[in-house]
Write an enzyme that holds these catalytic residues in place. Structure first.
Site, PDB file in Angstrom:
ATOM      1  CG  ASP A  60      -0.398  -0.346   2.497  1.00 35.60           C
ATOM      2  OD1 ASP A  60       0.833  -0.554   2.555  1.00 35.60           O
ATOM      3  OD2 ASP A  60      -1.138  -0.416   3.492  1.00 35.60           O
ATOM      4  CB  THR A  98       2.268  -6.976   1.550  1.00 36.45           C
ATOM      5  OG1 THR A  98       2.517  -7.152   2.947  1.00 36.45           O
ATOM      6  CG2 THR A  98       0.774  -6.976   1.360  1.00 36.45           C
TER       7      THR A  98
HETATM    8  O1  F6P Z   1       4.982  -4.614   5.247  1.00 36.61           O
HETATM    9  C1  F6P Z   1       5.352  -5.881   5.576  1.00 36.61           C
HETATM   10  C2  F6P Z   1       5.989  -5.976   6.895  1.00 36.61           C
HETATM   11  O2  F6P Z   1       6.393  -7.278   6.883  1.00 36.61           O
HETATM   12  C3  F6P Z   1       5.160  -5.650   8.138  1.00 36.61           C
HETATM   13  O3  F6P Z   1       4.311  -6.643   8.600  1.00 36.61           O
HETATM   14  C4  F6P Z   1       6.218  -5.330   9.155  1.00 36.61           C
HETATM   15  O4  F6P Z   1       5.717  -4.512  10.160  1.00 36.61           O
HETATM   16  C5  F6P Z   1       7.222  -4.626   8.332  1.00 36.61           C
HETATM   17  O5  F6P Z   1       7.129  -5.144   7.032  1.00 36.61           O
HETATM   18  C6  F6P Z   1       8.621  -4.738   8.869  1.00 36.61           C
HETATM   19  O6  F6P Z   1       9.508  -4.132   8.003  1.00 36.61           O
HETATM   20  P1  F6P Z   1      11.063  -3.861   8.290  1.00 36.61           P
HETATM   21  O7  F6P Z   1      11.424  -4.466   9.606  1.00 36.61           O
HETATM   22  O8  F6P Z   1      11.763  -4.495   7.138  1.00 36.61           O
HETATM   23  O9  F6P Z   1      11.218  -2.384   8.279  1.00 36.61           O
END
Ligand code: F6P
Length: 363
Positions: free
Chosen positions: A118, A140
């Protein structure tokens, strides 16, 4: 309408199994079915701002179908409208959207395929309002992109999370413990619900249904009264108590996703142990959920999305996102994914099914 000859493509946001399958599908369909050239940008919008990437040939994408991650690289902290050139100086921000347009003009790109969740698609939509022609592909592991019934990456992540529940089951049983598994899912609990149900979890906590500690502890005590001296709790990182807040791990100002969550299971484990007197442990599955070989389902879906995106461009259907609607491939306006997350309706069939078997949602 100007005929398409060259397109660009990038992968944005947190990675998800199946990204390479999309890259492969877009490049092969663009070359084989349309005779177009494809430029792959590195590291999401950063590559578009800086003009960094390379022309992708058939051989570049040959053999990547089964690989996790993305050969193009990705990031979930760059927003072209609030861009940080050097992340050592996060306060130096600027609107770099004109740089993106300039890059596309310089490379003579007629349209862009934007592969992301998104946050990425909402930036893509804003770029389309500045005149860029785009088609989005929803990605996602969270499965929460509005406008599509499913995103690629979710099926693989749910399999990984379910395997973790299975493994926790045996140790929970042997030690007579409560085991918490924290899975990703900031605003939507699809992963927790999916893995919780597929793994036979006793308590499932999701962002859509705020929990009460006492309700969770009572469900665990009830299991003990039935002779079950262990319990499995699957908790989404975005779960929160009634009237309470989520547990924030980090904030990333300016990023399309400013808040990073994590740690709710540690907080809850301590509370559950105190409240029930039963030994309790927690596991945060973290980025393991994003890695690994995409499942056959995700490879197929990613390929279907990729070829449909190329088809949309060929038909001049710009500024739309490919999607699954009523089980079939379709498309929605690019404004839809950024409008709101796709969350679980608390009265939906899946929740009712779980409740009918005694699964506790903490409410
Ligand atoms: O958007 C996907 C996602 O896996 C979320 O569920 C999670 O909060 C986030 O990415 C974590 O992203 P990162 O730790 O890579 O910044």
């Amino acid at each position: 309408m100007k005929q398409i000859r060259r397109i660009g493509m990038f992968t944005g946001g947190g990675d998800a199994p199946g990204l390479n399958a999309v890259v492969r599908g877009v490049v092969k369909a663009a070359i084989h079915a349309q005779g177009w050239e494809v430029f792959g940008f590195y590291d999401a919008f950063r590559g578009l701002v800086r003009g960094e990437g390379r022309w992708l040939q058939w051989d570049d994408v040959s053999g990547i179908l089964t690989q996790g991650g993305t050969i193009l690289g990705t990031t979930n902290r760059d927003n072209p409208f609030d861009f940080v050139d050097d992340h050592r100086y996060p306060d130096k921000r600027r609107d770099a959207s004109r740089d993106v347009l300039a890059t596309c003009r310089k490379l003579k790109l007629d349209a862009i395929v934007s592969v992301g969740g998104d946050g990425t698609q909402s930036c893509a939509h804003r770029m389309s309002q500045l005149g860029l022609r785009l088609v989005g592909v929803p990605k996602t592991i969270d499965n929460d992109v509005c406008g599509t019934e499913i995103t690629f990456g979710f099926n693989t992540a749910m399999t990984t999370a379910t395997e973790a529940v299975d493994k926790l089951h045996t140790t929970a049983f042997s030690h007579h413990r409560v085991m918490l598994l924290e899975v990703m899912g900031r605003t939507a609990g699809w992963l927790a619900l999916g893995a919780g149900m597929a793994g036979g979890g006793d308590v499932i906590l999701i962002p859509e249904i705020p929990y009460r500690l006492e309700t969770i502890c009572e469900a665990i005590r009830q299991r003990v009264r039935r002779g079950k001296h262990f319990s499995i709790v699957v908790v989404a990182e975005g779960a929160r108590p009634v009237g309470g807040q989520v547990v924030i791990r980090q904030t990333v100002p300016g990023s399309p996703e400013t808040v990073r969550l994590g740690g709710i299971s540690a907080v809850l484990a301590q509370q559950i142990e105190q409240c029930t007197g039963i030994e309790t442990r927690h596991t945060i599955l973290g980025h393991l959920q994003r890695g690994g070989t995409p499942s056959p389902f995700d490879r197929y879906l990613a390929t279907e999305f990729a070829t449909s995106a190329v088809d949309l461009l060929a038909r001049g259907q710009f500024n739309r996102m490919v999607c699954v609607r009523r089980g079939k491939i379709d498309s929605v306006p690019l404004s839809v994914p950024g409008s709101r997350p796709r969350v679980i309706a608390p009265r939906c069939h899946a929740i009712q099914m779980a409740r009918s078997m005694g699964v506790c949602f903490g409410d």
